[in-house]
Design an enzyme around this catalytic site. Sequence first.
Site, mmCIF file in Angstrom:
data_model
loop_
_atom_site.group_PDB
_atom_site.id
_atom_site.type_symbol
_atom_site.label_atom_id
_atom_site.label_comp_id
_atom_site.label_asym_id
_atom_site.label_seq_id
_atom_site.Cartn_x
_atom_site.Cartn_y
_atom_site.Cartn_z
ATOM 1 N N GLU A 20 28.396 27.949 58.035
ATOM 2 C CA GLU A 20 29.184 26.965 57.104
ATOM 3 C C GLU A 20 30.754 27.602 56.842
ATOM 4 O OE1 GLU A 20 26.660 24.002 54.716
ATOM 5 O OE2 GLU A 20 27.810 25.199 53.571
ATOM 6 N N HIS A 50 8.469 36.911 72.835
ATOM 7 C CA HIS A 50 7.626 36.193 73.795
ATOM 8 C C HIS A 50 8.165 34.715 73.680
ATOM 9 C CE1 HIS A 50 4.873 39.299 74.343
ATOM 10 N NE2 HIS A 50 4.930 39.758 73.233
ATOM 11 N N LYS A 100 28.164 13.899 53.729
ATOM 12 C CA LYS A 100 27.895 13.685 52.182
ATOM 13 C C LYS A 100 28.357 12.382 52.201
ATOM 14 C CE LYS A 100 26.904 18.010 50.143
ATOM 15 N NZ LYS A 100 27.334 18.773 48.639
HETATM 16 O O1 PA5 Z 1 27.589 26.626 50.772
HETATM 17 C C1 PA5 Z 1 27.828 25.213 50.322
HETATM 18 O O2 PA5 Z 1 28.405 24.977 49.462
HETATM 19 C C2 PA5 Z 1 26.688 24.285 50.820
HETATM 20 O O3 PA5 Z 1 25.803 24.620 51.758
HETATM 21 C C3 PA5 Z 1 25.824 23.731 49.456
HETATM 22 O O4 PA5 Z 1 25.064 24.770 48.863
HETATM 23 C C4 PA5 Z 1 25.081 22.602 49.545
HETATM 24 O O5 PA5 Z 1 25.761 21.758 50.485
HETATM 25 C C5 PA5 Z 1 24.452 21.842 48.461
HETATM 26 O O6 PA5 Z 1 25.436 21.706 47.443
HETATM 27 P P1 PA5 Z 1 25.154 21.757 45.842
HETATM 28 O O7 PA5 Z 1 24.721 22.957 45.408
HETATM 29 O O8 PA5 Z 1 26.411 20.991 45.298
HETATM 30 O O9 PA5 Z 1 23.950 20.494 45.729
#
Ligand code: PA5
Length: 469
Positions: free
Chosen positions: A294, A323, A437
């Site tokens: 990410e 494996h 989202k």
């Molecule tokens: O790293 C990030 O910002 C995302 O992966 C969030 O953790 C994820 O989308 C969840 O978001 P939130 O904590 O706002 O619910």
Amino acid sequence: MEIKSIKYDYNNMMSAYIGEKEGIKPKELSAVKAKAIEAHEYVAKNRGKGMMGWTELPYNQKEIVEDIIFTAKKVRRSCEAFVVLGIGGSALGPMAVFQALCHLRHNDLPKSKRKAPKFYVEDNVDPERMKSLLDILDLNKTIFNVITKSGSTSETMSQYLIIMDLLKKAFGDKAKDHIIATTDKVNGSLIKIAKAEGLKTFFIPDGVGGRFSQLCPVGLFPASVLGVDIKMLLKGAGFADRSARKADFKTNAPLISATLQYIAINKGKNINVMMPYADSLKLMADWFAQLWGESLGKAVDLNGKTVYAGQTPVKAVGVTDQHSQVQLYTEGPFDKVVTFIGVEKYREEVLISGGLDNVPNVSFLSGHTLNELINCEMLATEYALTKNQRLNGMITLPEVNAHTIGQLLMFFMLQTAYIGAMLNIDTYNQPGVEEGKNATYALLGRAGYEDKAKELKSRPEKCPNYIVK
Ligand code: PA5
């Protein structure tokens, strides 16, 4: 406890060990040294600013840590199951630390041996999974921790709605005693809901995004409920952070590791395999996959130039995946860097029993330990990859404990920050996730997302000829 440092061995990333064709040559490393120093300076200069609040977490949470430990003690005494409702960064860190530092079969242990509630993390909205959780929970003896930085993530808030409804039906006004919120102090819906419901709330500090949040209440509170020494976890993180204060390849392990990955990416190594040789670190590879994927997967750089940056993280575990995946890693395309995570001293030692003396192909194992076996298999896989000119590195933990896990978390976050700076991308945003989202909101008819709904409707109809039954 004696403090021992984790180490990073990159011999097998270098041409002297892998060969000139695939290995990184010292002159290639020298060529990017200035860029690495610049990245280090960027990270140093921006510590604690903008979305880099995570760098200060080992040092600035004295009061909150006391509150976490106090609340966690109460929770531990008053419930038999502790359930995290969250997703992405709000779930992966708590899961990784739980697996690393608690008994590997924690939930299956008898209560007398467990010393902490059973632990569940609901990081999906699969209806069958939610129903199965509800089937096994006794709400009387369960405390939930709803975690969301944005306070509006559909998955987490749906779970919250379902759980709060059940709690209110069961306990009326006392429902709030069964749920603790962790969210932003100001932004998002959860903080407003938490205030209205009178929920105990922990705050996610400014400048700490989901995937960088394990060392704040997001991760610290669940860990503390489970009996993890969170002060030691933070000490370990601080120890790793301080070891990375100089832009020196000889002492700054996350910097040299980020630099080597940067060179590897530029040589077409698009896949980053994280392969711990310990089941306790399996979910650490999952947490790392989110952090790396990410943070680095970005279409544009900071100058707005299209770059399609990133390196695909792959999770594997030794010896299990020897494996399954290692054939591909050893003989498939030259598109990967494999990082092993080894453990010098496992917390248990298991002797392989004697017997079958008349079957020498089996009896040679007798008298050795599983510890020796897993280590030899890791070294053998490292050897096989190296012989086949496959780039690989090795992170070694002297043992798995709160301090070394703190170090490992900080190592990976710093490494990600350095390489993000080298790639000149925004390491901390996630426009691709936001797109998904927003499309979900539109599909579910959320007000304010009408244009997005129209955009989705305007897509061409799927052609039935391309659907095979
Ligand atoms: O790293 C990030 O910002 C995302 O992966 C969030 O953790 C994820 O989308 C969840 O978001 P939130 O904590 O706002 O619910």
